[in-house]
Design a protein around this motif. Structure first.
Motif, PDB file in Angstrom:
ATOM      1  N   ASN A 194      -9.761  10.427   5.542  1.00 44.11           N
ATOM      2  CA  ASN A 194      -9.881   9.373   4.537  1.00 44.11           C
ATOM      3  C   ASN A 194     -10.895   9.722   3.452  1.00 44.11           C
ATOM      4  OD1 ASN A 194      -8.040   7.508   5.832  1.00 44.11           O
ATOM      5  ND2 ASN A 194      -9.629   7.213   7.383  1.00 44.11           N
ATOM      6  N   ASP A 195     -11.745  10.707   3.714  1.00 43.04           N
ATOM      7  CA  ASP A 195     -12.768  11.104   2.745  1.00 43.04           C
ATOM      8  C   ASP A 195     -12.403  12.375   1.988  1.00 43.04           C
ATOM      9  OD1 ASP A 195     -14.517   8.966   3.411  1.00 43.04           O
ATOM     10  OD2 ASP A 195     -15.147  10.045   5.207  1.00 43.04           O
ATOM     11  N   ASN A 196     -11.174  12.874   2.196  1.00 43.45           N
ATOM     12  CA  ASN A 196     -10.730  14.035   1.430  1.00 43.45           C
ATOM     13  C   ASN A 196     -10.525  13.645  -0.034  1.00 43.45           C
ATOM     14  OD1 ASN A 196     -10.727  15.442   3.840  1.00 43.45           O
ATOM     15  ND2 ASN A 196      -8.522  15.232   4.175  1.00 43.45           N
ATOM     16  N   VAL A 197     -10.654  14.628  -0.927  1.00 46.10           N
ATOM     17  CA  VAL A 197     -10.607  14.354  -2.364  1.00 46.10           C
ATOM     18  C   VAL A 197      -9.364  15.001  -2.969  1.00 46.10           C
ATOM     19  CG1 VAL A 197     -11.769  14.693  -4.578  1.00 46.10           C
ATOM     20  CG2 VAL A 197     -13.113  14.177  -2.523  1.00 46.10           C
ATOM     21  N   GLU A 198      -8.559  14.195  -3.610  1.00 47.70           N
ATOM     22  CA  GLU A 198      -7.333  14.701  -4.228  1.00 47.70           C
ATOM     23  C   GLU A 198      -7.648  15.501  -5.486  1.00 47.70           C
ATOM     24  OE1 GLU A 198      -3.698  12.172  -4.392  1.00 47.70           O
ATOM     25  OE2 GLU A 198      -3.927  12.419  -6.566  1.00 47.70           O
ATOM     26  N   LEU A 199      -7.050  16.682  -5.589  1.00 46.63           N
ATOM     27  CA  LEU A 199      -7.200  17.527  -6.773  1.00 46.63           C
ATOM     28  C   LEU A 199      -6.101  17.270  -7.790  1.00 46.63           C
ATOM     29  CD1 LEU A 199      -8.149  21.007  -5.244  1.00 46.63           C
ATOM     30  CD2 LEU A 199      -9.657  19.412  -6.428  1.00 46.63           C
ATOM     31  N   ARG A 200      -4.845  17.176  -7.286  1.00 43.95           N
ATOM     32  CA  ARG A 200      -3.709  17.006  -8.197  1.00 43.95           C
ATOM     33  C   ARG A 200      -2.469  16.562  -7.422  1.00 43.95           C
ATOM     34  NH1 ARG A 200      -5.569  22.050  -8.213  1.00 43.95           N
ATOM     35  NH2 ARG A 200      -4.564  23.559  -6.817  1.00 43.95           N
ATOM     36  N   LYS A 201      -1.570  15.938  -8.158  1.00 41.62           N
ATOM     37  CA  LYS A 201      -0.241  15.611  -7.650  1.00 41.62           C
ATOM     38  C   LYS A 201       0.784  16.326  -8.516  1.00 41.62           C
ATOM     39  CE  LYS A 201      -0.886  11.078  -5.466  1.00 41.62           C
ATOM     40  NZ  LYS A 201      -0.627   9.614  -5.597  1.00 41.62           N
ATOM     41  N   VAL A 202       1.799  16.871  -7.880  1.00 34.37           N
ATOM     42  CA  VAL A 202       2.846  17.595  -8.587  1.00 34.37           C
ATOM     43  C   VAL A 202       4.195  17.028  -8.144  1.00 34.37           C
ATOM     44  CG1 VAL A 202       3.935  19.840  -8.979  1.00 34.37           C
ATOM     45  CG2 VAL A 202       1.445  19.687  -8.735  1.00 34.37           C
ATOM     46  N   GLY A 203       5.053  16.738  -9.111  1.00 33.78           N
ATOM     47  CA  GLY A 203       6.374  16.203  -8.794  1.00 33.78           C
ATOM     48  C   GLY A 203       6.373  14.688  -8.741  1.00 33.78           C
ATOM     49  N   LYS A 204       7.522  14.121  -9.029  1.00 39.51           N
ATOM     50  CA  LYS A 204       7.658  12.672  -9.096  1.00 39.51           C
ATOM     51  C   LYS A 204       8.159  12.116  -7.772  1.00 39.51           C
ATOM     52  CE  LYS A 204       9.607   8.991 -11.960  1.00 39.51           C
ATOM     53  NZ  LYS A 204      10.497   8.675 -13.124  1.00 39.51           N
ATOM     54  N   VAL A 205       7.443  11.136  -7.250  1.00 46.35           N
ATOM     55  CA  VAL A 205       7.873  10.441  -6.031  1.00 46.35           C
ATOM     56  C   VAL A 205       8.761   9.281  -6.440  1.00 46.35           C
ATOM     57  CG1 VAL A 205       7.115   9.061  -4.068  1.00 46.35           C
ATOM     58  CG2 VAL A 205       5.841  11.118  -4.717  1.00 46.35           C
ATOM     59  N   MET A 206      10.018   9.329  -6.015  1.00 45.32           N
ATOM     60  CA  MET A 206      10.986   8.311  -6.403  1.00 45.32           C
ATOM     61  C   MET A 206      10.856   7.069  -5.512  1.00 45.32           C
ATOM     62  SD  MET A 206      12.307   9.950  -8.833  1.00 45.32           S
ATOM     63  CE  MET A 206      13.680   8.865  -9.261  1.00 45.32           C
ATOM     64  N   PRO A 207      11.252   5.902  -6.020  1.00 43.51           N
ATOM     65  CA  PRO A 207      11.272   4.699  -5.167  1.00 43.51           C
ATOM     66  C   PRO A 207      12.149   4.936  -3.943  1.00 43.51           C
ATOM     67  CG  PRO A 207      11.620   4.132  -7.473  1.00 43.51           C
ATOM     68  CD  PRO A 207      11.681   5.620  -7.407  1.00 43.51           C
ATOM     69  N   ARG A 208      11.745   4.383  -2.825  1.00 46.38           N
ATOM     70  CA  ARG A 208      12.417   4.657  -1.555  1.00 46.38           C
ATOM     71  C   ARG A 208      13.602   3.708  -1.357  1.00 46.38           C
ATOM     72  NH1 ARG A 208      12.294   3.331   3.958  1.00 46.38           N
ATOM     73  NH2 ARG A 208      12.200   5.127   5.378  1.00 46.38           N
ATOM     74  N   PRO A 209      14.839   4.231  -1.423  1.00 53.97           N
ATOM     75  CA  PRO A 209      15.997   3.375  -1.145  1.00 53.97           C
ATOM     76  C   PRO A 209      16.007   2.932   0.315  1.00 53.97           C
ATOM     77  CG  PRO A 209      16.635   5.426  -2.240  1.00 53.97           C
ATOM     78  CD  PRO A 209      15.230   5.593  -1.783  1.00 53.97           C
ATOM     79  N   ASN A 210      16.691   1.844   0.608  1.00 56.82           N
ATOM     80  CA  ASN A 210      16.681   1.328   1.979  1.00 56.82           C
ATOM     81  C   ASN A 210      17.521   2.173   2.935  1.00 56.82           C
ATOM     82  OD1 ASN A 210      19.252   0.643   1.198  1.00 56.82           O
ATOM     83  ND2 ASN A 210      18.904  -1.570   1.161  1.00 56.82           N
ATOM     84  N   TRP A 211      18.326   3.101   2.380  1.00 53.63           N
ATOM     85  CA  TRP A 211      19.143   3.939   3.263  1.00 53.63           C
ATOM     86  C   TRP A 211      18.430   5.226   3.687  1.00 53.63           C
ATOM     87  CZ3 TRP A 211      19.635   8.553   0.811  1.00 53.63           C
ATOM     88  CH2 TRP A 211      19.632   8.559  -0.588  1.00 53.63           C
ATOM     89  N   VAL A 212      17.244   5.494   3.155  1.00 56.54           N
ATOM     90  CA  VAL A 212      16.508   6.719   3.479  1.00 56.54           C
ATOM     91  C   VAL A 212      16.115   6.742   4.952  1.00 56.54           C
ATOM     92  CG1 VAL A 212      14.289   7.875   3.142  1.00 56.54           C
ATOM     93  CG2 VAL A 212      15.660   7.235   1.170  1.00 56.54           C
ATOM     94  N   ARG A 213      16.311   7.897   5.593  1.00 59.93           N
ATOM     95  CA  ARG A 213      15.975   8.056   7.011  1.00 59.93           C
ATOM     96  C   ARG A 213      15.026   9.234   7.212  1.00 59.93           C
ATOM     97  NH1 ARG A 213      21.759   8.431   9.786  1.00 59.93           N
ATOM     98  NH2 ARG A 213      22.135   9.666   7.893  1.00 59.93           N
ATOM     99  N   GLU A 214      14.446   9.297   8.420  1.00 61.60           N
ATOM    100  CA  GLU A 214      13.576  10.424   8.750  1.00 61.60           C
ATOM    101  C   GLU A 214      14.418  11.630   9.159  1.00 61.60           C
ATOM    102  OE1 GLU A 214       9.791   9.903  10.675  1.00 61.60           O
ATOM    103  OE2 GLU A 214      10.138   7.736  10.836  1.00 61.60           O
TER     104      GLU A 214
END
Length: 434
Positions: free
Chosen positions: A125-145
């Motif tokens: 929880n104390d790790n520090v984010e450097l960067r995010k790459v790529g777009k995270v799309m909204p999660r459709p209700n049909w998405v599975r693991e």
């Protein structure tokens, strides 16, 4: 392993480092006091041995002088003294070995010193984010693991794997097995042709001293698998970092041999002793998995720049696969035992709706080189220095498979093949249930 001379000269700095890593100040102080006491006892004993050896040499000369002067009584007295000194030295050398072993054993379980810019914290929880790459799309209700998708395709079988080997194993079949193979081949080709790494096929079974060299032993013995080997044993590698880094053990490299960059695709074996109850479903935490490892062996001045370079190489795998990810700096409480600084790359898993680690790139300073006695001779210098080592995943193949399955899943249960993997899939563009 840390330098005892540095500890002797900087005890407060080690107490501070151990405290940053989560030890109570009183425990850290006691640990450092114990190390210094063991070192003082060893040094005092070595000094006595040296004095005894000097006196033995001097007495031997005095014996010759006494005999030349005809003083047989003095000669006999000196001979008795030399015999006593020889006995003391013999016993003392045994004690010296015991004192060395006690000090080395205490040093072997002391973690590495975090770099000054590593964030201080307790856990992830104390790790520090450097960067995010790529777009995270909204999660459709049909998405599975991934395991739901793989089982529905009939190509991922946990039940039969359990019959064969127990929990935390997987059987992959058909197109998913080929997709995992394609991922590993793609990563190897990328690192060897684009990133300048040399491919190695190392042994998968190694000796205890090799596991010690990359700090799996003695601290993490319960996380390893071993097989009997004659009167001894061999350990199954938990990561190709172990044999790759140890290729330079007990060697002195010329400065112009550096940097040395190595990569390997191997199975890895971990008992996951400390992970009871964590990620018990699916392929996230397995006893056996494939990983492409990156190892760099460099001089002291190049290590930090090499760390950023290695991180870029691992990130490039995910960029080419089109997988969203973020890169974080681990805090002192979440960092590995042998690391001075670590970048974790976490890939987005829409099935879990979170980021999960897929690569960990660490700079270790000379910590592992001291354990391996691995050195280099800088140009225009007479002496030698310890090498600096780095390691990272480039990347975990099983977790990359999970990420591809979840990020490229379709509503009908099929999985689209990422474009960069098409040359490895024999023309297949989509995995569908038969």
């Amino acid at each position: 392993m840390l330098d005892i001379k540095w500890i002797r000269e900087n005890p407060e700095a080690l107490v501070e480092a151990l405290t940053k890593r989560g030890q109570p100040a009183s425990v850290a102080s006691s640990t450092v006091d114990d190390l210094i006491a063991k070192d003082e006892a060893r040094r005092a004993h070595v000094s006595k041995l040296q004095e005894a050896q000097e006196r033995r040499n001097a007495a031997s000369k005095e014996i010759g002088n006494a005999m030349r002067n005809g003083d047989s009584a003095l000669a006999e007295k000196l001979k008795a003294e030399v015999a006593d000194i020889k006995g003391f030295i013999q016993d003392g050398e045994g004690l010296e070995r015991e004192l060395d072993k006690a000090l080395d054993g205490a040093l072997a379980v002391i973690p590495n010193i975090p770099l000054a810019d590593v964030p201080v914290g307790k856990d992830e929880n104390d790790n520090v984010e450097l960067r995010k790459v790529g777009k995270v799309m909204p999660r459709p209700n049909w998405v599975r693991e991934h395991f739901e998708i793989g089982e529905a395709l009939g190509l991922m079988d946990f039940e039969r794997a359990a019959k064969l080997s127990g929990a935390r194993f997987t059987v992959l079949k058909g197109q998913l097995a080929r997709l995992e193979r394609a991922l590993g081949q793609f990563m190897l080709d990328l690192h060897t042709t684009e990133h300048g790494y040399t491919e190695v096929q190392p042994p998968l079974l190694v000796r205890d001293e090799v596991l010690f060299g990359t700090n799996q032993l003695p601290k993490f013995e319960e996380d390893l698998f071993f097989v009997p080997h004659g009167d001894s044993r061999l350990g199954l590698i938990p990561t190709a970092e172990v044999p790759l880094t140890n290729l330079v053990r007990e060697e002195i490299l010329a400065g112009d041999q550096l940097p040395m960059r190595l990569t390997a695709l191997t199975p890895c074996f971990r008992s996951e002793a400390g992970s009871a109850g964590r990620d018990t479903r699916g392929m996230l935490r397995q006893h056996q998995f494939y990983k492409v490892e990156l190892v760099s062996i460099v001089d002291a001045e190049s290590a930090l720049a090499e760390h950023d370079r290695m991180t870029d190489c691992a990130e490039n795998v995910l960029k080419l696969l089109g997988l969203p990810f973020r890169t974080v700096v681990l805090c002192t409480g979440d960092m590995g035992f042998g690391a001075r600084k670590t970048h974790d790359i976490e890939v987005w898993l829409p099935g879990q709706n979170t980021y999960r680690e897929i690569s960990s790139c660490s700079v270790c300073g000379d910590f592992q080189a001291r354990r391996m006695d691995a050195r280099y001779r800088p140009k225009e210098e007479k002496g030698t220095r310890f090498l600096h080592t780095l390691n990272g995943s480039g990347v975990a193949v099983g977790r990359a498979l999970i990420a591809v399955i979840e990020n490229y899943q379709n509503e009908d249960g099929s999985v689209t093949i990422p474009e960069v993997l098409l040359p490895y899939m024999g023309g297949l563009t989509k995995i569908e249930a038969k």
